[in-house]
Design an enzyme around this catalytic site. Sequence first.
Site, PDB file in Angstrom:
ATOM      1  N   GLY A  15       0.702  -1.309   0.183  1.00 57.16           N
ATOM      2  CA  GLY A  15       0.141  -0.038  -0.057  1.00 57.16           C
ATOM      3  C   GLY A  15       0.828   1.242  -0.099  1.00 57.16           C
ATOM      4  O   GLY A  15       0.337   2.423   0.208  1.00 57.16           O
ATOM      5  N   LYS A  16       2.092   1.298  -0.298  1.00 57.82           N
ATOM      6  CA  LYS A  16       2.926   2.318  -0.395  1.00 57.82           C
ATOM      7  C   LYS A  16       2.313   3.393  -1.474  1.00 57.82           C
ATOM      8  O   LYS A  16       2.206   4.704  -0.927  1.00 57.82           O
ATOM      9  CB  LYS A  16       4.241   2.002  -0.752  1.00 57.82           C
ATOM     10  CG  LYS A  16       4.975   1.138  -0.008  1.00 57.82           C
ATOM     11  CD  LYS A  16       6.641   0.867  -0.269  1.00 57.82           C
ATOM     12  CE  LYS A  16       6.574   0.463  -1.518  1.00 57.82           C
ATOM     13  NZ  LYS A  16       6.172  -1.052  -1.753  1.00 57.82           N
ATOM     14  N   LYS A  38       8.896   8.424  -7.817  1.00 58.92           N
ATOM     15  CA  LYS A  38       9.132   7.100  -7.699  1.00 58.92           C
ATOM     16  C   LYS A  38      10.508   6.799  -8.282  1.00 58.92           C
ATOM     17  O   LYS A  38      10.614   6.775  -9.544  1.00 58.92           O
ATOM     18  CB  LYS A  38       8.001   6.068  -8.394  1.00 58.92           C
ATOM     19  CG  LYS A  38       8.224   4.739  -8.460  1.00 58.92           C
ATOM     20  CD  LYS A  38       7.816   3.882  -6.901  1.00 58.92           C
ATOM     21  CE  LYS A  38       7.837   2.407  -7.336  1.00 58.92           C
ATOM     22  NZ  LYS A  38       7.618   1.452  -5.984  1.00 58.92           N
ATOM     23  N   SER A  42      10.317  -1.123 -10.975  1.00 61.73           N
ATOM     24  CA  SER A  42      10.380  -2.192 -11.605  1.00 61.73           C
ATOM     25  C   SER A  42       9.016  -2.708 -12.158  1.00 61.73           C
ATOM     26  O   SER A  42       8.192  -2.059 -11.705  1.00 61.73           O
ATOM     27  CB  SER A  42      11.326  -3.454 -11.014  1.00 61.73           C
ATOM     28  OG  SER A  42      10.506  -3.811  -9.792  1.00 61.73           O
ATOM     29  N   GLY A 123       9.746   4.224  -2.115  1.00 66.27           N
ATOM     30  CA  GLY A 123      10.691   3.482  -2.243  1.00 66.27           C
ATOM     31  C   GLY A 123      10.112   2.262  -3.257  1.00 66.27           C
ATOM     32  O   GLY A 123       9.057   2.220  -3.814  1.00 66.27           O
TER      33      GLY A 123
END
Length: 235
Positions: A15-16, A38, A42, A123
């Site tokens: 949930g970032k 961001k 990836s 992250g």
Amino acid sequence: MNRTLVVTGTGTEIGKTYITAAVARQLRGRGETVLATKPVSSGCDEDAQGRLWSPDGRVLLDACGQDPDDWAAHQRLCLERLREPMSPHMAADRAGRILSLQMLTGYCQGLEGETDGCVIAEGVGGVMVPLTDSTTFLDWMAALQWPALLVTGTYLGTLSHTLTALQSLKGAGVPLAGLVLNRSPEEPVPAEETRRTLRFFHPELPMAVVPRAEGTGEEAGMPDLVETFGIGRGE
Ligand SMILES: Nc1ncnc2c1ncn2[C@@H]1O[C@H](COP(=O)(O)OP(=O)(O)OP(=O)(O)O)[C@@H](O)[C@H]1O
Ligand SMILES: C[C@H](N)[C@H](N)CCCCCC(=O)O
Ligand SMILES: [Mg+2]
């Protein structure tokens, strides 16, 4: 109040991005300008022109009131975009590249210098996802020294995952903004009991419980994350 923030998590899909977007919207609702970046993505999508788009980057651009299809803005706020859906160090290797801790730290500091608004950096995956064969995102957070907001879940297993992540962050000297318990689809233990347990171990840490938005896309019952975690310029 802090105008910079890193959002990390106890793992991927925790949930970032969801929380970063919510913080960005709340800041804008207070009249603050916000850049959400961001730095490394990836699992990016390739378009017909061969351009790699970060799915998270699109969500964050939209949450900051920018056009999610603006390629220039996307490139500016999503520095490293990698195709393979795996750890960045592996995805970079498959693309014939090596990520640089120094470059990513300097990139975020550069964004901070470009604006007098807020800058939030999401992250990748969990706290110690490898950036290279010898560094992890924890090293990046320690170098950047922006307050870190840890996003965790309320599933069975979260207590150890969360305490381990907090121990790692504290051990690396990363300043902590707080902890978001982002409620999980499966929650065998009441979220409040999970929160209370985590508070025993971290009595000083600001915490917020975020409910699941069921389908409507509304963030019903979303707590005031800006207030809880002291984010923004506060003007
Ligand atoms: N509280 C919530 N209510 C409803 N949906 C949620 C909630 N939190 C997360 N989600 C959804 O769960 C999925 C995973 O969340 P998200 O993309 O934010 O995870 P992440 O930690 O950013 O993942 P990654 O490690 O890939 O960056 C997304 O579809 C997101 O919209
Ligand atoms: C592709 C996915 N959505 C993330 N961007 C990458 C998560 C890497 C996790 C690495 C690991 O901890 O095993
Ligand atoms: Mg994300």
